[in-house]
Design a protein around this motif. Structure first.
Motif, PDB file in Angstrom:
ATOM      1  N   ASN A 181       0.840  -1.205   0.000  1.00 43.25           N
ATOM      2  CA  ASN A 181       0.000   0.000   0.000  1.00 43.25           C
ATOM      3  C   ASN A 181       0.878   1.258   0.000  1.00 43.25           C
ATOM      4  O   ASN A 181       2.113   1.172  -0.060  1.00 43.25           O
ATOM      5  N   ARG A 182       0.263   2.405   0.102  1.00 40.23           N
ATOM      6  CA  ARG A 182       1.010   3.660   0.007  1.00 40.23           C
ATOM      7  C   ARG A 182       2.010   3.834   1.151  1.00 40.23           C
ATOM      8  O   ARG A 182       2.957   4.605   1.038  1.00 40.23           O
ATOM      9  N   ASN A 183       1.793   3.138   2.245  1.00 40.29           N
ATOM     10  CA  ASN A 183       2.732   3.212   3.373  1.00 40.29           C
ATOM     11  C   ASN A 183       3.849   2.174   3.266  1.00 40.29           C
ATOM     12  O   ASN A 183       4.721   2.110   4.134  1.00 40.29           O
ATOM     13  N   GLY A 184       3.804   1.349   2.225  1.00 37.26           N
ATOM     14  CA  GLY A 184       4.833   0.324   2.042  1.00 37.26           C
ATOM     15  C   GLY A 184       4.527  -0.987   2.736  1.00 37.26           C
ATOM     16  O   GLY A 184       5.372  -1.883   2.767  1.00 37.26           O
ATOM     17  N   SER A 185       3.324  -1.134   3.302  1.00 40.51           N
ATOM     18  CA  SER A 185       2.949  -2.365   3.996  1.00 40.51           C
ATOM     19  C   SER A 185       2.359  -3.380   3.023  1.00 40.51           C
ATOM     20  O   SER A 185       1.659  -3.005   2.066  1.00 40.51           O
ATOM     21  N   ILE A 186       2.631  -4.653   3.281  1.00 40.74           N
ATOM     22  CA  ILE A 186       2.091  -5.721   2.432  1.00 40.74           C
ATOM     23  C   ILE A 186       0.594  -5.866   2.697  1.00 40.74           C
ATOM     24  O   ILE A 186       0.171  -6.079   3.827  1.00 40.74           O
ATOM     25  N   ILE A 187      -0.199  -5.765   1.644  1.00 41.27           N
ATOM     26  CA  ILE A 187      -1.646  -5.937   1.792  1.00 41.27           C
ATOM     27  C   ILE A 187      -2.157  -7.126   0.987  1.00 41.27           C
ATOM     28  O   ILE A 187      -3.324  -7.517   1.122  1.00 41.27           O
ATOM     29  N   TYR A 188      -1.296  -7.697   0.126  1.00 43.60           N
ATOM     30  CA  TYR A 188      -1.719  -8.830  -0.692  1.00 43.60           C
ATOM     31  C   TYR A 188      -0.511  -9.702  -1.003  1.00 43.60           C
ATOM     32  O   TYR A 188       0.573  -9.204  -1.307  1.00 43.60           O
ATOM     33  N   MET A 189      -0.702 -11.019  -0.939  1.00 43.77           N
ATOM     34  CA  MET A 189       0.325 -11.970  -1.355  1.00 43.77           C
ATOM     35  C   MET A 189      -0.384 -13.162  -1.971  1.00 43.77           C
ATOM     36  O   MET A 189      -1.145 -13.857  -1.303  1.00 43.77           O
TER      37      MET A 189
END
Length: 288
Positions: A264-272
């Motif tokens: 996401n825009r914060n650099g966090s993984i939201i999908y794998m």
């Protein structure tokens, strides 16, 4: 003597038939979207062939012998085609479908078994349900640790990778953007099979300044310098490629290829997960 030889030949044919059907239908695992169909097809083919042996050769081999040989063949096949526990776990629904087919044929062909039609139908429901996307869900869970690709425990992973011009691309430089990372390596057949999907996704979002899409290469020992970049270009693709490191793969817990990760825009993984689920995630993020 003649009957003994015919019984032996029939037994061998029963064994070989069950083994080859199992092998053929599991061969559909080259595309895991077909695994549900493969399990269903395997059940039907095994059920029909074993029932045929029951009906045509019951005077040469007893029903117990046919059941034993068929089941033994399937179990030998499972043993031969199980290179690892992870693989066996992943294809377990197929293995179970084959075993249920043998049992179903035995029940259906038994003369003194009551309500055999009902029990056979109940056994058939298992591979039928697998074909309704349940197998894909099972495989996705084994491969990526989730059933939909959506990551609930969001985390941020620092990384640095090189672009074709030598520029360093990092999680810090990409902050503020939604990032798609397709992890791959050069000799990965399934990776190349999915690249047309990645190219379509890139064409769809390349003019959107809020989205960045990369094919992030895992280096292999026999790779030549710049081969990751040139191999993509030679195949006619123009999505951006990044040269990664084994550390990046380890940090992201990438053990299956291809694996697609969305940040996401914060650099966090939201999908794998797989490339097929990415467009929906991008649309939701862009609308937030």
């Amino acid at each position: 003597m003649k009957k003994w030889i015919l019984s032996l030949i029939t037994g061998l044919l029963t064994f070989i038939t069950a083994f080859l059907i199992s092998d053929y239908t599991l061969g559909l695992s080259k595309d895991y979207s077909l695994w549900g169909f493969g399990a269903l097809l395997g059940f039907v083919l095994l059920f029909v062939s074993i029932t045929f042996y029951y009906k045509k050769f019951d005077k040469l081999l007893s029903s117990k012998a046919i059941t034993f040989l068929s089941l033994f063949s399937v179990l030998i096949f499972i043993f031969v085609t199980s290179p690892s526990l992870r693989f066996s776990t992943k294809v377990f629904p197929s293995y179970l479908s084959y075993i249920l087919a043998v049992l179903g044929a035995g029940i259906f062909s038994a003369k003194d078994f009551k309500r055999k039609g009902l029990y056979t139908t109940l056994l058939f429901l298992f591979p039928l349900l697998l074909n309704l996307n349940l197998y894909n869900t099972w495989v996705h869970f084994i491969e990526f640790g989730n059933i939909s690709g959506k990551v609930t425990n969001k985390k941020t992973i620092g990384f640095e990778a090189k672009a074709i011009d030598g520029e360093t691309v990092s999680n810090e430089s990409l902050k503020g953007k939604i990032v798609v990372l397709d992890f791959w390596f050069i000799s990965c057949g399934p990776c190349w099979k999915k690249f047309p999907h990645l190219q379509s996704l890139y064409e769809q979002y390349k003019d959107n300044p809020a989205v960045e899409i990369f094919a992030l290469n895992r280096p292999m020992t026999n790779d030549k310098p710049m081969q990751a970049f040139h191999s993509i270009k030679d195949r006619g693709y123009n999505f951006p490629v990044l040269q990664g490191t084994q550390k990046i793969m380890d940090d992201f817990d990438i053990y299956v290829y291809p694996t697609v990760v969305v940040l996401n825009r914060n650099g966090s993984i939201i999908y794998m997960g797989t490339i097929e689920g990415v467009d929906e995630i991008l649309q939701k993020e862009l609308n937030n």
